[in-house]
Design an enzyme around this catalytic site. Structure first.
Site, PDB file in Angstrom:
ATOM      1  N   HIS A 146       0.819  -1.212   0.000  1.00 26.31           N
ATOM      2  CA  HIS A 146       0.000   0.000   0.000  1.00 26.31           C
ATOM      3  C   HIS A 146       0.858   1.269   0.000  1.00 26.31           C
ATOM      4  O   HIS A 146       0.345   2.373   0.121  1.00 26.31           O
ATOM      5  CB  HIS A 146      -0.904  -0.041   1.240  1.00 26.31           C
ATOM      6  CG  HIS A 146      -2.072   0.884   1.200  1.00 26.31           C
ATOM      7  ND1 HIS A 146      -2.242   1.915   2.102  1.00 26.31           N
ATOM      8  CD2 HIS A 146      -3.153   0.943   0.376  1.00 26.31           C
ATOM      9  CE1 HIS A 146      -3.355   2.556   1.837  1.00 26.31           C
ATOM     10  NE2 HIS A 146      -3.939   1.993   0.802  1.00 26.31           N
ATOM     11  N   ASP A 153      15.964  11.497  -9.256  1.00 25.59           N
ATOM     12  CA  ASP A 153      17.375  11.915  -9.273  1.00 25.59           C
ATOM     13  C   ASP A 153      18.017  11.882  -7.892  1.00 25.59           C
ATOM     14  O   ASP A 153      19.038  12.540  -7.656  1.00 25.59           O
ATOM     15  CB  ASP A 153      17.521  13.324  -9.860  1.00 25.59           C
ATOM     16  CG  ASP A 153      17.252  13.355 -11.367  1.00 25.59           C
ATOM     17  OD1 ASP A 153      17.293  12.282 -11.989  1.00 25.59           O
ATOM     18  OD2 ASP A 153      16.986  14.448 -11.895  1.00 25.59           O
ATOM     19  N   HIS A 317      -9.817  10.917   2.033  1.00 25.81           N
ATOM     20  CA  HIS A 317      -8.968   9.730   1.934  1.00 25.81           C
ATOM     21  C   HIS A 317      -7.643   9.922   2.680  1.00 25.81           C
ATOM     22  O   HIS A 317      -6.729   9.120   2.572  1.00 25.81           O
ATOM     23  CB  HIS A 317      -8.691   9.437   0.454  1.00 25.81           C
ATOM     24  CG  HIS A 317      -8.036   8.121   0.186  1.00 25.81           C
ATOM     25  ND1 HIS A 317      -6.718   8.009  -0.228  1.00 25.81           N
ATOM     26  CD2 HIS A 317      -8.497   6.848   0.274  1.00 25.81           C
ATOM     27  CE1 HIS A 317      -6.415   6.740  -0.406  1.00 25.81           C
ATOM     28  NE2 HIS A 317      -7.474   6.015  -0.103  1.00 25.81           N
ATOM     29  N   LYS A 319      -4.703  10.388   5.670  1.00 28.65           N
ATOM     30  CA  LYS A 319      -4.289   9.531   6.781  1.00 28.65           C
ATOM     31  C   LYS A 319      -3.333  10.318   7.675  1.00 28.65           C
ATOM     32  O   LYS A 319      -2.216  10.650   7.264  1.00 28.65           O
ATOM     33  CB  LYS A 319      -3.559   8.282   6.271  1.00 28.65           C
ATOM     34  CG  LYS A 319      -4.301   7.490   5.182  1.00 28.65           C
ATOM     35  CD  LYS A 319      -3.737   7.778   3.829  1.00 28.65           C
ATOM     36  CE  LYS A 319      -4.148   6.805   2.749  1.00 28.65           C
ATOM     37  NZ  LYS A 319      -5.502   6.357   2.700  1.00 28.65           N
ATOM     38  N   ASP A 324      -0.949  16.202  20.564  1.00 29.25           N
ATOM     39  CA  ASP A 324      -0.577  17.355  21.410  1.00 29.25           C
ATOM     40  C   ASP A 324       0.033  18.535  20.652  1.00 29.25           C
ATOM     41  O   ASP A 324       0.823  19.285  21.238  1.00 29.25           O
ATOM     42  CB  ASP A 324       0.436  16.925  22.477  1.00 29.25           C
ATOM     43  CG  ASP A 324      -0.172  15.996  23.523  1.00 29.25           C
ATOM     44  OD1 ASP A 324      -1.404  15.897  23.587  1.00 29.25           O
ATOM     45  OD2 ASP A 324       0.609  15.379  24.263  1.00 29.25           O
TER      46      ASP A 324
END
Length: 399
Positions: A146, A153, A317, A319, A324
């Protein structure tokens, strides 16, 4: 009646085979998996939450490559933007630039043999990762790569949640605009990202005799961070540590909120000790049952005082985990059991308060584009939803 018993026996046999295949495959995976993480690095990072801006920048950098392009994606579709992507890679290979492309076998199932042949004919080194193989056919079909990594370069890197397809540039009516977080990286961090790419390439592609020749000594950047690739359950311990270290707040952005038992227990304990918990999930689902699988967890968190928002300005979508206001995690892993236990993922942990503050502005913007989810929303009688929740709960490991 005899036919019924035969069918029942076949079903039980198949279930038994699935269980045995998965259990033995997972045990074998645990024996061979290695713990890999970089030291604390210093790089420079740009954040791309919009696909059109990301791919405009990404394609420009690919076209400007002079020496090599190394790419790993989970999903590349068979559509106009994917074809444009392939044409850029083929063009650079014909110019003499070394191009390596590694795609997940199932995630990129729509990439045709003809396309692969044309890439190789142009000089692109191509391989599929995580192919289904004996003896553990079912287990190997579930372990997906996933990760999304690009290194150009040895000086520019990309990492995050976007794949290659029309929906990622807002060309899917149901899921537009697509909201995600992707990083563009420069500085010393890129050399380590290059090494992580070759860990996967060496496993599935043509062997490279000297990987070190691709890794450059680059100047330190401004942001302290660390790359952590995970697989076979390694991510669970990482998430547990993040939750335990929170003193004030935990913010989570994920398209699929299906935590493990241990992680959910730790979130409940955090809420009970006064930690403010905020979660963004999509309002619109892109896969069947994933929302219903999350409801049992979201109900409990709401009862414990957590705040849950459903993103309404397109499909969410992204993540991330923010702890804190001093630490955040951006990467490829969803907050679900598949990313925790099955997928190969790579996350970037930031230990720079200035960067965290800059990124939090993006996260807060997404809260403003969301609606609060309430207990009354989830507890409103709905027989169809209740049935789907039961089904989703029984197969949540594989969603």
């Amino acid at each position: 009646m005899k036919l019924l018993f035969i069918l029942l026996g076949l079903i039980l046999l198949i279930i038994g085979w699935f269980y045995l295949d998965f259990t033995l495959g997972y045990r074998k995976h645990l024996k061979i998996v290695r713990k890999l993480e970089t030291p604390i690095l210093q790089g420079n990072f740009d954040i791309f939450p919009h696909g059109k801006k990301l791919f405009a920048d990404y394609f420009d950098e690919l076209k400007n490559a002079k020496q090599h392009i190394h790419v790993l994606f989970y999903i590349v579709k068979n559509d106009p933007i994917s074809q444009e992507f392939f044409e850029i890679l083929k063009g650079k290979a014909r110019e003499g630039v070394e191009v390596r492309l590694l795609l997940d076998r199932i995630g990129s199932f729509s990439v045709k043999k003809k396309t692969v042949a044309s890439l190789r004919e142009a000089g692109v080194y191509f391989a599929f990762s995580n192919r289904i193989k004996l003896p553990y056919l079912f287990y190997s079909s579930q372990v997906r790569n996933h990760r999304k990594i690009t290194v150009i370069d040895g000086e520019i890197g990309y990492l995050g949640g976007f794949n290659v397809g029309m929906e990622y540039i807002d060309e899917d009516p149901k899921l537009s605009p697509w909201r995600d977080y992707h990083l563009k990286i420069t500085g010393e961090s890129v050399s380590y990202l290059q090494q992580e790419f070759f860990v996967d390439w060496q496993e599935y592609g043509e062997k490279v005799p000297d990987v070190t020749k691709y890794c450059r000594m680059l100047p330190k950047g401004m942001v302290r961070q660390q790359f952590v690739p995970t697989e076979a359950g390694q991510l669970e311990a990482r998430h547990l540590n993040l939750i335990k270290m929170a003193n004030k707040s935990i913010m989570i952005g994920t398209p699929y909120f299906i935590p493990s038992k241990k992680i959910f227990h730790e979130l409940i304990l955090a809420a009970r000790r006064g930690i403010e918990i905020t979660i963004i999930v999509p309002f619109t689902a892109d896969h069947i049952l994933v929302q219903e699988a999350s409801y049992r967890y979201l109900r409990r968190l709401l009862r414990e005082g957590g705040k849950v928002y459903q993103f309404k300005n397109g499909f969410y979508h992204a993540k991330t985990i923010i702890i804190d206001d001093r630490l955040c995690d951006i990467g490829t892993a969803n907050f679900d059991k598949r990313s925790l236990f099955l997928n190969k993922e790579i996350n970037c942990y930031f230990y720079d308060e200035e960067f965290v503050a800059r990124f939090k502005e993006v996260f807060v913007k997404d809260i403003h584009d969301s609606r609060p989810l309430t207990l009354s929303d989830l507890n409103h009688p709905n027989l169809f939803r209740s049935v789907k929740e039961v089904i989703a709960g029984s197969i949540s490991y594989f969603l």
